[in-house]
Design a protein around this motif. Structure first.
Motif, short mmCIF file in Angstrom:
data_model
loop_
_atom_site.label_atom_id
_atom_site.label_comp_id
_atom_site.label_asym_id
_atom_site.label_seq_id
_atom_site.Cartn_x
_atom_site.Cartn_y
_atom_site.Cartn_z
N LYS A 262 0.90 -1.14 0.03
CA LYS A 262 0.00 0.06 0.16
C LYS A 262 0.93 1.36 -0.04
CE LYS A 262 -3.99 -2.02 2.38
NZ LYS A 262 -4.77 -2.03 3.47
N TYR A 263 2.00 1.19 0.87
CA TYR A 263 2.87 2.35 1.01
C TYR A 263 3.59 2.70 -0.43
CZ TYR A 263 1.55 3.13 5.85
OH TYR A 263 0.92 3.22 6.94
N ALA A 264 3.95 1.77 -0.82
CA ALA A 264 4.98 1.49 -2.26
C ALA A 264 3.89 2.02 -3.37
CB ALA A 264 5.37 0.28 -2.50
N ALA A 265 2.68 1.48 -3.44
CA ALA A 265 1.64 2.17 -4.42
C ALA A 265 1.46 3.73 -4.22
CB ALA A 265 0.56 1.34 -4.32
N LEU A 266 1.21 3.88 -2.84
CA LEU A 266 0.95 5.34 -2.70
C LEU A 266 2.32 6.40 -2.98
CD1 LEU A 266 -0.92 7.38 -1.26
CD2 LEU A 266 0.06 7.03 0.87
N CYS A 267 3.43 5.89 -2.55
CA CYS A 267 4.53 6.64 -3.25
C CYS A 267 4.88 6.82 -4.35
CB CYS A 267 5.78 5.63 -2.31
SG CYS A 267 7.29 6.62 -2.49
N ALA A 268 4.51 5.57 -5.23
CA ALA A 268 4.66 5.73 -6.72
C ALA A 268 3.73 6.69 -7.13
CB ALA A 268 4.33 4.27 -7.20
N PHE A 269 2.28 6.43 -6.73
CA PHE A 269 1.41 7.55 -7.31
C PHE A 269 1.91 8.89 -6.88
CE2 PHE A 269 -2.61 10.00 -6.19
CZ PHE A 269 -3.13 9.84 -7.60
N VAL A 270 2.28 9.45 -5.62
CA VAL A 270 2.85 10.94 -5.36
C VAL A 270 4.16 11.13 -6.31
CG1 VAL A 270 4.16 12.09 -3.56
CG2 VAL A 270 1.96 10.55 -3.09
N PHE B 115 5.83 14.15 -10.92
CA PHE B 115 6.42 13.98 -12.31
C PHE B 115 5.57 15.04 -13.23
CE2 PHE B 115 7.54 12.18 -16.47
CZ PHE B 115 8.57 12.82 -16.52
N PHE B 116 4.31 14.60 -13.11
CA PHE B 116 3.39 15.22 -14.03
C PHE B 116 3.27 16.54 -13.72
CE2 PHE B 116 -1.10 16.84 -14.93
CZ PHE B 116 -1.23 16.56 -15.99
N ALA B 117 3.25 17.16 -12.52
CA ALA B 117 3.19 18.55 -12.19
C ALA B 117 4.37 19.15 -12.52
CB ALA B 117 3.02 18.64 -10.63
N TYR B 118 5.69 18.55 -12.48
CA TYR B 118 6.94 19.15 -13.03
C TYR B 118 6.86 19.34 -14.55
CZ TYR B 118 11.60 19.29 -14.81
OH TYR B 118 12.69 19.74 -15.64
N MET B 119 6.19 18.32 -15.31
CA MET B 119 6.33 18.38 -16.73
C MET B 119 5.39 19.27 -17.04
SD MET B 119 8.37 16.30 -18.01
CE MET B 119 7.97 16.26 -19.71
N VAL B 120 4.25 19.70 -16.55
CA VAL B 120 3.24 20.86 -16.92
C VAL B 120 3.81 21.99 -16.91
CG1 VAL B 120 1.22 22.05 -15.99
CG2 VAL B 120 1.26 19.40 -16.41
N ASN B 121 4.77 22.28 -15.60
CA ASN B 121 5.35 23.51 -15.29
C ASN B 121 6.38 23.83 -16.20
OD1 ASN B 121 5.91 25.98 -13.82
ND2 ASN B 121 7.71 24.66 -13.09
#
Length: 177
Positions: free
Chosen positions: A8-16, A21-27
């Motif tokens: 669960k924590y690994a999945a949550l970490c990967a999601f974050v 990364f998405f926010a960085y690319m948009v910026n």
């Protein structure tokens, strides 16, 4: 039980990380600027500096922005569909370097510009159509209204010389406040 929590924590970490990364690319890509009507969005990529600089020094700079000429003006849906298609085509061409030194407008884009020229200059263009037999020869079957405006008005609004070497390093692009 502990293995389940780890997943669960690994999945949550990967999601974050993915969201970050998405926010960085948009910026980094200034993606939100493409939703605006600001002409500077057209020079986020250095490839369009020539078009921006020549427009900026033209008679159209005070009256029309890039989207006024290059996007449909009939409704917002058509405008954003055209923006999405052009944006995708531009990003593919610029990412994979598949464009030529002198960028050429697509047939669909040319038709939009022609329609917008006629719409903005309706009083002039209606007079030209009425005098077509004298001034404008309608010999191109691919253009429903005859010759395209820029066949004669080559310098409007991007100047006569177009290419990536015309304004290297954004020379001629003045800062507008």
């Amino acid at each position: 039980m502990k293995k389940s929590n780890f997943l669960k924590y690994a999945a949550l970490c990967a999601f974050v990380v993915a969201i970050g990364f998405f926010a960085y690319m948009v910026n980094a890509s200034k993606a939100l600027s493409y939703l605006s009507s600001d002409p500077k969005a057209c020079i986020n990529c250095h490839v369009m500096n020539t078009q921006y600089a020549t427009w900026q020094h033209s008679s159209h700079a005070e009256r029309a922005t890039c989207i006024d000429c290059h996007l449909p003006r009939d409704n917002m849906v058509n405008k954003y569909i055209a923006k999405a298609i052009d944006g995708y085509n531009h990003s593919v061409a610029f990412t994979f370097n598949t464009y030529k030194n002198a960028i050429q407008i697509s047939d669909n884009g040319a038709q939009r510009v022609q329609d917008n020229c006629i719409a903005c200059h309706a009083s002039l263009s209606s007079q030209m159509v009425s005098n077509a037999d004298v001034n404008h020869h309608y010999d191109d079957p691919s253009v429903a209204t005859g010759r395209r405006c820029w066949e004669c008005h080559k310098g409007v609004p991007h100047g006569k010389v177009r290419g990536l070497t015309t304004t290297p390093n954004a020379l001629g692009v003045k800062e507008v406040k």
